[in-house]
Motif scaffolding. Structure first.
Motif, short mmCIF file in Angstrom:
data_model
loop_
_atom_site.label_atom_id
_atom_site.label_comp_id
_atom_site.label_asym_id
_atom_site.label_seq_id
_atom_site.Cartn_x
_atom_site.Cartn_y
_atom_site.Cartn_z
N ARG A 151 -8.55 -12.33 -21.53
CA ARG A 151 -10.42 -11.67 -22.14
C ARG A 151 -9.30 -11.81 -23.66
NH1 ARG A 151 -15.38 -14.10 -21.73
NH2 ARG A 151 -15.70 -16.40 -20.30
N VAL A 152 -9.06 -10.20 -22.93
CA VAL A 152 -9.37 -9.22 -23.79
C VAL A 152 -7.44 -9.12 -24.81
CG1 VAL A 152 -7.84 -6.59 -23.97
CG2 VAL A 152 -9.69 -7.33 -22.77
N ARG A 153 -6.75 -10.42 -23.85
CA ARG A 153 -5.22 -10.60 -24.90
C ARG A 153 -5.52 -11.55 -25.85
NH1 ARG A 153 0.01 -10.37 -24.00
NH2 ARG A 153 0.29 -9.35 -22.20
N TRP A 154 -6.50 -12.58 -25.67
CA TRP A 154 -6.68 -13.86 -26.21
C TRP A 154 -7.44 -13.12 -27.64
CZ3 TRP A 154 -11.78 -15.66 -28.12
CH2 TRP A 154 -11.94 -16.32 -28.53
N ALA A 155 -8.76 -12.50 -27.81
CA ALA A 155 -9.58 -11.90 -28.25
C ALA A 155 -8.65 -10.83 -29.70
CB ALA A 155 -10.88 -11.20 -28.29
N MET A 156 -7.97 -10.01 -28.86
CA MET A 156 -6.73 -8.88 -29.76
C MET A 156 -5.81 -10.19 -30.59
SD MET A 156 -6.45 -6.28 -27.03
CE MET A 156 -5.78 -5.28 -28.61
N ASP A 164 -20.78 0.86 -35.14
CA ASP A 164 -22.05 1.30 -34.09
C ASP A 164 -21.86 0.32 -32.31
OD1 ASP A 164 -23.58 1.88 -35.93
OD2 ASP A 164 -24.37 0.13 -36.85
N GLN A 165 -20.54 -0.68 -32.43
CA GLN A 165 -20.40 -0.97 -31.10
C GLN A 165 -19.33 -0.78 -31.14
OE1 GLN A 165 -20.67 -4.93 -33.99
NE2 GLN A 165 -19.92 -6.08 -32.21
N LEU A 166 -18.51 0.24 -30.90
CA LEU A 166 -17.50 0.85 -30.13
C LEU A 166 -18.12 1.88 -29.66
CD1 LEU A 166 -14.44 0.66 -33.11
CD2 LEU A 166 -15.14 -1.44 -31.30
N PHE A 167 -17.31 2.27 -28.18
CA PHE A 167 -17.80 3.05 -27.86
C PHE A 167 -16.98 3.72 -26.64
CE2 PHE A 167 -20.39 -0.77 -26.19
CZ PHE A 167 -19.79 -1.01 -24.92
N GLU A 168 -15.95 2.78 -26.68
CA GLU A 168 -15.58 3.29 -25.07
C GLU A 168 -13.63 4.16 -25.97
OE1 GLU A 168 -15.29 3.19 -22.26
OE2 GLU A 168 -16.40 1.57 -21.58
N ARG A 169 -13.16 4.54 -25.30
CA ARG A 169 -12.35 6.02 -25.99
C ARG A 169 -10.87 5.04 -25.97
NH1 ARG A 169 -9.23 10.97 -22.45
NH2 ARG A 169 -8.31 12.09 -24.15
N TYR A 170 -10.32 3.75 -25.52
CA TYR A 170 -9.21 2.87 -25.56
C TYR A 170 -9.93 1.49 -26.01
CZ TYR A 170 -6.60 6.80 -23.00
OH TYR A 170 -6.29 7.71 -22.95
N VAL A 171 -9.17 0.89 -27.15
CA VAL A 171 -9.14 -0.26 -27.46
C VAL A 171 -9.42 -1.41 -26.09
CG1 VAL A 171 -8.21 -1.78 -29.29
CG2 VAL A 171 -8.25 -0.09 -29.98
N GLY A 172 -8.37 -1.34 -25.00
CA GLY A 172 -8.74 -1.92 -24.78
C GLY A 172 -9.97 -2.39 -23.55
N ASP A 173 -10.12 -0.72 -23.56
CA ASP A 173 -11.62 -0.54 -22.45
C ASP A 173 -12.41 -1.28 -23.36
OD1 ASP A 173 -9.63 0.42 -20.35
OD2 ASP A 173 -10.25 2.60 -21.26
N ASP A 174 -12.48 -0.68 -24.81
CA ASP A 174 -13.59 -1.23 -25.36
C ASP A 174 -13.30 -2.87 -25.42
OD1 ASP A 174 -16.06 0.44 -27.60
OD2 ASP A 174 -15.25 -1.90 -28.14
N ILE A 175 -12.98 -3.94 -25.50
CA ILE A 175 -13.26 -5.15 -25.80
C ILE A 175 -13.42 -5.98 -24.50
CG2 ILE A 175 -11.95 -7.12 -26.22
CD1 ILE A 175 -10.35 -5.37 -28.08
N ALA A 176 -12.77 -5.54 -23.76
CA ALA A 176 -12.66 -5.68 -22.07
C ALA A 176 -14.60 -5.20 -21.44
CB ALA A 176 -12.07 -4.82 -20.94
N PHE A 177 -15.24 -4.35 -22.40
CA PHE A 177 -16.60 -4.17 -21.83
C PHE A 177 -17.37 -5.41 -21.41
CE2 PHE A 177 -21.15 -3.50 -22.04
CZ PHE A 177 -20.90 -1.75 -21.33
N GLY A 178 -17.60 -6.22 -22.34
CA GLY A 178 -18.39 -7.38 -22.20
C GLY A 178 -17.98 -8.35 -20.73
N PRO A 179 -16.61 -8.61 -20.62
CA PRO A 179 -16.40 -9.73 -19.91
C PRO A 179 -16.35 -8.72 -17.89
CG PRO A 179 -14.62 -9.93 -22.04
CD PRO A 179 -15.60 -8.45 -22.15
N GLN A 180 -15.79 -7.37 -18.55
CA GLN A 180 -16.19 -6.82 -17.33
C GLN A 180 -17.93 -7.07 -16.56
OE1 GLN A 180 -15.82 -2.65 -17.73
NE2 GLN A 180 -15.37 -2.13 -15.57
#
Length: 672
Positions: free
Chosen positions: A496-501, A468-484
């Motif tokens: 942020r993405v590296r730390w969260a992953m 329900d909350q994954l909508f980007e094609r690539y993992v990194g882009d999806d996690i970066a959506f909020g910070p962006q």
């Protein structure tokens, strides 16, 4: 020559199916044609089974199976490598393995949803690559997916359950009977007219199971089918599986619950797309060290037995059930003098008077110092009704109360459909209060002029379904959506993405460019959580965060969550069906049932109300069940040990006291 050729054609199931299909499709339509074709196939298979030179094999056979996703791309993903196994009719097989080990990919090969990149899969001698066999294979191998929304196709529950039998050509009266039987078997008969999207995730999972059972398959594949269910629902599904197995159906159960795998007759362990172990259940769980290396573990009862065995070799390490362990522990009479000094030095519980509460080893509930601040979250008399004023009106919450302090991890438990997810969605404004009061970080969410963005920036919510909350094609882009969206620089986004992953156990370089749709269910959950963490929330709200995680990831997540809560001073609200998790990490627990708050307190206080919990379809931590059974057998153990460490210490205390077992006589402790 002609006779021989005719005989060969008669005994060839593929030719029999094809001929029957061609002859019948124009005259009677596709549905009746398929029925007659299937009849011809069964007849041909029956005759083929009596021909020595062409034996007919009734089983699922996987031969050197390999599967690669996106083989034409520059980054192909190999999910299975040279997998070979057989599943006999009537077997009960559990398939376990860490997230991404290939379990779901293997399951989809068993009913031809995926076709081999190399190797071969046959079901009752029908090759999954032969399109002429596809219908029969899928009618014989029923599959319940990891995510029920992937197989619910109708807008009314009973219509969804009817979908399979209708496509099999079952007469109307037979369809009605199958719907009734299937829905009663999963406890959803009263919801037959409900819309599936208004049900909880656990209820939707039961709808999916009912839809498969209505097709009456020969093999039933359960792909994490119990992951979202409450204890009563899980037990009901396992009881259904056991009864179907006893009636002759083969069960292939993919699970991350080791206690569920322990109920199978045979366990297959996958690791990195290969078969690592394939043996009878007890033999597999005897390899505790190997299972640990593979990211798995032992069932809770087996972990307790193993811990006792390390100190007391007389206790077998291989017990898998509560009955086995209780019978053995209650009957042990050891000479424990050689352990006494060491035990006294290691534990402070050994001389605590019987009946006192056991202080957890990881925290002290009684002496916890709370900050002198207002609660972070206050919910008072909260109701919620979906689709009010319509024929589909459903009351989800009524008079719910909840308080969360700054320094707390608050657990939320309740049966499926009790309103947990609805309550959590009020905490960051996804749902607005219809009445009552909800305050988060001092902000009143009942204020109609409130800018909800300020709440959602501070309250991170992980949904029950990560898709329900994954909508980007690539993992990194999806996690970066909020910070962006927050306007952070590229360097800050990457950090942020590296730390969260890394926080959720995903290798940054290995996963940042992975396609989200190629991830396993557990990996998707980790990515969804990483996307929430990348926003650095001030409050963390988690809806079933460990569902679908393998045992190693499960343990790592709980350890990480505890550290994150303590180091970042972030309050946490976690809804789960896992009672052992609540016992391990929660400071306070709220119990929801039928949309109401029915109990609250510390984990020890709440789990002491075992009868009340059982009445709502809930359970207690596995150690509490063991301790209760031991007391019933006469051992004077305290009944409130929440963790394995506490249970081991308490059993040792009883064994060591005066170097003789202590038993109960008319409720009073005495030395024999």
């Amino acid at each position: 020559m002609t006779d021989n050729a005719g005989s060969e054609q008669t005994h060839n199931p593929t030719i029999a199916l094809t001929v029957a299909w061609i002859l019948e499709r124009d005259r009677d339509g596709w549905r009746r044609a398929r029925q007659r074709a299937a009849s011809a196939l069964r007849s041909a298979c029956h005759r083929a089974s009596r021909i020595p030179e062409r034996p007919f094999v009734c089983m699922i056979r996987v031969q050197t199976l390999s599967h690669t996703y996106k083989p034409e791309s520059g980054r192909p993903i190999t999910a299975l490598r040279d997998v070979s196994l057989t599943i006999q009719p009537g077997e009960y097989v559990a398939i376990i393995g860490r997230n991404g080990s290939g379990k779901s990919t293997l399951a989809k090969h068993l009913n031809a949803l995926l076709l081999p990149s190399a190797g071969r899969v046959t079901v009752d001698d029908m090759d999954t690559r032969a399109t002429a066999h596809t219908w029969d294979i899928r009618s014989r191998v029923g599959m319940v997916f990891q995510d029920p929304d992937n197989q619910i196709v109708a807008t009314v529950v009973e219509e969804d359950v009817a979908f399979g039998p209708e496509n099999l050509g079952v007469p109307r009266d037979g369809i009605i009977q199958r719907i009734d039987e299937a829905l009663r078997s999963v406890g959803l008969h009263e919801h037959r007219q409900r819309a599936p999207h208004l049900l909880s995730a656990g209820q939707r999972q039961r709808v999916a199971i009912a839809g498969v059972l209505a097709m009456r398959p020969r093999y039933l594949v359960l792909d994490e089918a119990t992951a979202m269910l409450d204890p009563r629902g899980r037990r009901a599904v396992l009881d259904i599986a056991r009864k179907l197995h006893e009636a002759g159906m083969a069960i292939i159960h993919i699970t991350h619950f080791m206690e569920e795998a322990a109920e199978a007759d045979r366990v297959i362990v996958l690791d990195d797309g290969e078969v690592a172990l394939d043996s009878p259940t007890r033999a597999v769980f005897a390899h505790a060290g190997e299972l640990q290396r593979l990211g798995l573990g032992l069932p809770p009862v087996a972990r307790l037995a193993h811990r006792l065995h390390l100190t007391y070799p007389e206790v077998p390490a291989g017990w898998l059930t509560v009955d086995e362990l209780v019978a053995d522990v209650a009957g042990q009479h050891f000479d424990n003098e050689r352990f006494y000094t060491e035990f006294e030095a290691q534990t402070s519980f050994s001389r605590t008077p019987l009946g006192n509460s056991i202080n957890p080893q990881t925290r002290c509930e009684a002496n916890r110092h709370r900050q002198e601040t207002a609660p972070v979250i206050v919910v008072e008399n909260l109701p919620h009704t979906y689709m009010a004023g319509t024929p589909l009106e459903t009351t989800a919450l009524q008079d719910v109360n909840l308080t969360v302090e700054q320094d707390e991890i608050v657990g939320l438990i309740g049966p499926t459909g009790s309103g947990k997810s609805t309550l959590l969605q009020h905490l960051n404004g996804l749902l607005r209060p219809q009445a009552g009061c909800v305050t988060v970080n001092g902000v009143d969410l009942t204020n109609p002029k409130l800018d909800l963005r300020q709440v959602r920036r501070t309250v991170g919510l992980l949904f029950q379904q990560p898709e329900d909350q994954l909508f980007e094609r690539y993992v990194g882009d999806d996690i970066a959506f909020g910070p962006q969206a927050r306007g952070l620089s590229l360097d800050e986004q990457r950090e942020r993405v590296r730390w969260a992953m890394e926080a959720v156990g995903l290798d940054f370089e290995g996963f940042k460019d992975r396609l989200t749709f190629t991830l396993s269910g557990g990996e998707r959950r980790k990515v969804a959580l990483a996307g929430v963490l990348a926003l650095r929330p001030r409050v963390l709200v988690l809806d079933e965060p460990t569902a679908g995680l393998d045992p190693a990831s499960h343990r790592e997540f709980l350890d990480w969550l505890t550290r994150f809560h303590q180091e970042a001073s972030v309050p946490v609200v976690i809804a789960t069906h896992n009672m052992d998790d609540i016992a391990q990490i929660a400071d306070r627990v709220y119990v929801l049932a039928e949309g109401r708050t029915v109990a609250s307190g510390t984990p020890r206080e709440v789990f002491a109300q075992s009868q009340t919990l059982a009445g709502h379809g809930l359970g207690v931590p596995s150690t509490l069940e063991v301790m209760g059974r031991l007391r019933a057998r006469g051992l004077a153990v305290r009944p409130d040990a929440l963790t394995i460490e506490e249970a081991v210490a308490e059993i040792e205390r009883v064994w060591i006291q005066d170097r003789r077992p202590v038993t109960l006589h008319n409720g009073a402790a005495s030395n024999e």
